[in-house]
Design an enzyme around this catalytic site. Sequence first.
Site, PDB file in Angstrom:
ATOM      1  N   ARG A   1      32.864  97.186  64.290  1.00 29.29           N
ATOM      2  CA  ARG A   1      31.619  97.161  63.507  1.00 29.29           C
ATOM      3  C   ARG A   1      31.745  98.054  62.285  1.00 29.29           C
ATOM      4  O   ARG A   1      31.187  97.746  61.230  1.00 29.29           O
ATOM      5  CB  ARG A   1      30.458  97.605  64.404  1.00 29.29           C
ATOM      6  CG  ARG A   1      30.141  96.525  65.378  1.00 29.29           C
ATOM      7  CD  ARG A   1      29.061  96.873  66.347  1.00 29.29           C
ATOM      8  NE  ARG A   1      28.755  95.660  67.097  1.00 29.29           N
ATOM      9  CZ  ARG A   1      28.350  95.610  68.340  1.00 29.29           C
ATOM     10  NH1 ARG A   1      28.149  96.731  69.009  1.00 29.29           N
ATOM     11  NH2 ARG A   1      28.128  94.463  68.929  1.00 29.29           N
TER      12      ARG A   1
ATOM     13  N   ARG B   1      25.998  92.850  27.670  1.00 30.33           N
ATOM     14  CA  ARG B   1      24.935  91.859  27.415  1.00 30.33           C
ATOM     15  C   ARG B   1      23.831  92.496  26.546  1.00 30.33           C
ATOM     16  O   ARG B   1      23.225  93.513  26.939  1.00 30.33           O
ATOM     17  CB  ARG B   1      24.363  91.385  28.763  1.00 30.33           C
ATOM     18  CG  ARG B   1      23.094  90.571  28.668  1.00 30.33           C
ATOM     19  CD  ARG B   1      23.322  89.188  28.121  1.00 30.33           C
ATOM     20  NE  ARG B   1      22.094  88.399  28.205  1.00 30.33           N
ATOM     21  CZ  ARG B   1      21.790  87.427  27.355  1.00 30.33           C
ATOM     22  NH1 ARG B   1      22.612  87.112  26.374  1.00 30.33           N
ATOM     23  NH2 ARG B   1      20.668  86.752  27.501  1.00 30.33           N
TER      24      ARG B   1
ATOM     25  N   GLU C   1      30.639  90.325  64.317  1.00 25.98           N
ATOM     26  CA  GLU C   1      30.490  91.410  65.303  1.00 25.98           C
ATOM     27  C   GLU C   1      29.028  91.675  65.664  1.00 25.98           C
ATOM     28  O   GLU C   1      28.646  92.796  65.957  1.00 25.98           O
ATOM     29  CB  GLU C   1      31.131  92.731  64.826  1.00 25.98           C
ATOM     30  CG  GLU C   1      32.503  92.601  64.196  1.00 25.98           C
ATOM     31  CD  GLU C   1      33.580  92.170  65.160  1.00 25.98           C
ATOM     32  OE1 GLU C   1      33.235  91.672  66.252  1.00 25.98           O
ATOM     33  OE2 GLU C   1      34.759  92.302  64.821  1.00 25.98           O
TER      34      GLU C   1
HETATM   35  C1  LIG Z   1      32.448  83.023  59.873  1.00 25.16           C
HETATM   36  C2  LIG Z   1      32.255  83.516  61.276  1.00 25.16           C
HETATM   37  C3  LIG Z   1      33.327  84.034  61.968  1.00 25.16           C
HETATM   38  C4  LIG Z   1      33.189  84.425  63.308  1.00 25.16           C
HETATM   39  N1  LIG Z   1      34.289  84.853  64.003  1.00 25.16           N
HETATM   40  C5  LIG Z   1      34.196  85.036  65.340  1.00 25.16           C
HETATM   41  C6  LIG Z   1      35.372  85.296  66.137  1.00 25.16           C
HETATM   42  O1  LIG Z   1      36.482  85.424  65.620  1.00 25.16           O
HETATM   43  N2  LIG Z   1      35.230  85.401  67.472  1.00 25.16           N
HETATM   44  C7  LIG Z   1      34.030  85.273  68.099  1.00 25.16           C
HETATM   45  O2  LIG Z   1      33.983  85.381  69.319  1.00 25.16           O
HETATM   46  N3  LIG Z   1      32.892  85.045  67.370  1.00 25.16           N
HETATM   47  C8  LIG Z   1      32.956  84.916  66.018  1.00 25.16           C
HETATM   48  N4  LIG Z   1      31.832  84.649  65.276  1.00 25.16           N
HETATM   49  C9  LIG Z   1      30.563  84.528  65.953  1.00 25.16           C
HETATM   50  C10 LIG Z   1      29.601  85.667  65.657  1.00 25.16           C
HETATM   51  O3  LIG Z   1      30.042  86.864  66.253  1.00 25.16           O
HETATM   52  C11 LIG Z   1      28.270  85.185  66.198  1.00 25.16           C
HETATM   53  O4  LIG Z   1      27.864  84.067  65.411  1.00 25.16           O
HETATM   54  C12 LIG Z   1      27.201  86.245  66.140  1.00 25.16           C
HETATM   55  O5  LIG Z   1      27.560  87.330  66.986  1.00 25.16           O
HETATM   56  C13 LIG Z   1      25.857  85.672  66.615  1.00 25.16           C
HETATM   57  O6  LIG Z   1      25.991  84.988  67.843  1.00 25.16           O
HETATM   58  P1  LIG Z   1      25.506  83.466  67.945  1.00 25.16           P
HETATM   59  O7  LIG Z   1      26.011  82.712  66.779  1.00 25.16           O
HETATM   60  O8  LIG Z   1      25.831  82.975  69.307  1.00 25.16           O
HETATM   61  O9  LIG Z   1      23.946  83.581  67.741  1.00 25.16           O
HETATM   62  P2  LIG Z   1      22.799  83.728  68.857  1.00 25.16           P
HETATM   63  O10 LIG Z   1      23.245  84.659  69.939  1.00 25.16           O
HETATM   64  O11 LIG Z   1      22.449  82.320  69.225  1.00 25.16           O
HETATM   65  O12 LIG Z   1      21.690  84.396  68.013  1.00 25.16           O
HETATM   66  C14 LIG Z   1      20.767  83.702  67.187  1.00 25.16           C
HETATM   67  C15 LIG Z   1      19.677  84.678  66.781  1.00 25.16           C
HETATM   68  O13 LIG Z   1      18.987  85.159  67.936  1.00 25.16           O
HETATM   69  C16 LIG Z   1      19.091  86.584  68.038  1.00 25.16           C
HETATM   70  N5  LIG Z   1      19.331  86.920  69.466  1.00 25.16           N
HETATM   71  C17 LIG Z   1      20.119  86.244  70.358  1.00 25.16           C
HETATM   72  N6  LIG Z   1      20.077  86.843  71.547  1.00 25.16           N
HETATM   73  C18 LIG Z   1      19.249  87.913  71.432  1.00 25.16           C
HETATM   74  C19 LIG Z   1      18.801  88.925  72.320  1.00 25.16           C
HETATM   75  N7  LIG Z   1      19.194  88.948  73.593  1.00 25.16           N
HETATM   76  N8  LIG Z   1      17.972  89.877  71.828  1.00 25.16           N
HETATM   77  C20 LIG Z   1      17.565  89.860  70.547  1.00 25.16           C
HETATM   78  N9  LIG Z   1      17.953  88.921  69.650  1.00 25.16           N
HETATM   79  C21 LIG Z   1      18.783  87.967  70.083  1.00 25.16           C
HETATM   80  C22 LIG Z   1      20.267  86.980  67.175  1.00 25.16           C
HETATM   81  O14 LIG Z   1      20.115  88.294  66.637  1.00 25.16           O
HETATM   82  C23 LIG Z   1      20.225  85.927  66.078  1.00 25.16           C
HETATM   83  O15 LIG Z   1      19.319  86.341  65.085  1.00 25.16           O
HETATM   84  C24 LIG Z   1      31.928  84.321  63.927  1.00 25.16           C
HETATM   85  C25 LIG Z   1      30.820  83.862  63.192  1.00 25.16           C
HETATM   86  C26 LIG Z   1      30.975  83.458  61.902  1.00 25.16           C
HETATM   87  C27 LIG Z   1      29.778  82.946  61.140  1.00 25.16           C
END
Ligand SMILES: Cc1cc2nc3c(=O)[nH]c(=O)nc-3n(C[C@H](O)[C@H](O)[C@H](O)COP(=O)(O)OP(=O)(O)OC[C@H]3O[C@@H](n4cnc5c(N)ncnc54)[C@H](O)[C@@H]3O)c2cc1C
Length: 404
Positions: free
Chosen positions: A262, A287, A382
């Site tokens: 992080r 500018r 992350e």
């Molecule tokens: C370009 C890119 C690269 C990435 N690379 C990797 C990688 O290499 N490996 C990997 O494993 N992941 C990777 N990710 C995934 C990334 O870590 C996740 O997208 C991110 O952590 C959010 O998880 P999610 O997409 O499942 O969203 P969700 O968990 O579905 O969350 C959606 C929303 O709900 C909120 N939320 C969900 N659960 C809770 C809760 N319990 N309490 C409060 N709020 C909640 C979240 O804050 C968010 O606003 C990548 C993502 C992107 C966009």
Amino acid sequence: MNANTQAGIAGSVKMRSRPEQTGLPEKEYEAFKRDIFEAIWRDLDPLEEQIENDEHVPHEIVDPLLLKMGAFGLMIPRRFGGIGLSTSQYMPILAEFSKIQGGIRVLVHVHNSVSHGLLEIASEEQLQAIMPAVAKGTKSVAFGLTEPDFGSGADIGTGAVRDGDDYVINGRKWLITNSDFATHFMIIAKTDPSKGADGISSILVERNTPGLTVTPLPETMGCKGGEHGQIDLVNVRVPVSNILGKEGEGLTQMEEVLEISRVFIAATSLGTAERAMELSLDFAKKRVTFGKAIASRQAIQRYIAEMGTDIYALRGMIADATAKWDSGRRIPAEASMSKLFGLEAVGRVTDRSLLIHGGIGYTRKYPIERLYRDARLNWLEEGPPTIQMAVAAHAFLNGYDWDA
Ligand SMILES: Cc1cc2nc3c(=O)[nH]c(=O)nc-3n(C[C@H](O)[C@H](O)[C@H](O)COP(=O)(O)OP(=O)(O)OC[C@H]3O[C@@H](n4cnc5c(N)ncnc54)[C@H](O)[C@@H]3O)c2cc1C
């Protein structure tokens, strides 16, 4: 990540099990830093237009350049053929990569981040087997946690069932960075669903294992050219010896590894914000409206002062968090707060920078258009903001002593 994964950190300050982060002597580090900064701007920055147009990082061009500048093994100890930087020494280099095209930054960042994670959790035997090739970029490990059909951490659906001396893994991951060139995936799976959070493990799976398929996902908003594909695992059989650490330690390992990861995201926010600031200063001086440079207007000066304040604060947070980490400490609250502040700071700075550039900033004439898009990924990597808030709040509510 979801809150269940991320909020389970104990309140007291913990020491890490294996801090191997001595770093380079000062003079040697300064020479390395100078050379790699030069190479980033001389060799990689000119590739921006090609990568943005093609939405593809040409590995045949980029990988040899990265190898030459030592970028595949930045924090890997010298005994494995890496450069041997401490995390404090790594941060400015990651920040510099975050000023140029974002697809290259993502590639370098995730490769180094996962390598660093392996140093924390893999056995010596596993490290001996893989690290020399990772330091050269001939092997690369991607991190497989996020799933399309479940939340992260304790909620994951991927399972690994013991069968003799093997695990048989079934499940689906997505958004897995470097899925195009990774030779291995660190798959987070449930090895004992009856134990909940204590029944999750990290397992190293080779890309060419039968039953594992990689499918590209649609192109991203920013950091163009980075590949973040879907990994399907159908009856994937791997030896039990592929487990990283011990069975059931997966969640605890993630909590530890994600802390410094992080702060790495905070460093990318810093680099992107610094570049946006440099561009803004240059543009504001050139500018002219109503006969004067816009830099002479109080409204623009206010933006610049606010941008500088964000950058200065973020620098301080990163320096504090990494110094504590390099001393062997755990940093649950500092890591989440740095990541949270960093993503908000780079959001504000790129907003302000776009406004300073006026309408032309919305076109691709200046790099601010790209930096603005690239920065939005920092909100998600992350774990999104709500998760960082949950982790920091949980640490403080459980008596975490950040002055210890
Ligand atoms: C370009 C890119 C690269 C990435 N690379 C990797 C990688 O290499 N490996 C990997 O494993 N992941 C990777 N990710 C995934 C990334 O870590 C996740 O997208 C991110 O952590 C959010 O998880 P999610 O997409 O499942 O969203 P969700 O968990 O579905 O969350 C959606 C929303 O709900 C909120 N939320 C969900 N659960 C809770 C809760 N319990 N309490 C409060 N709020 C909640 C979240 O804050 C968010 O606003 C990548 C993502 C992107 C966009």
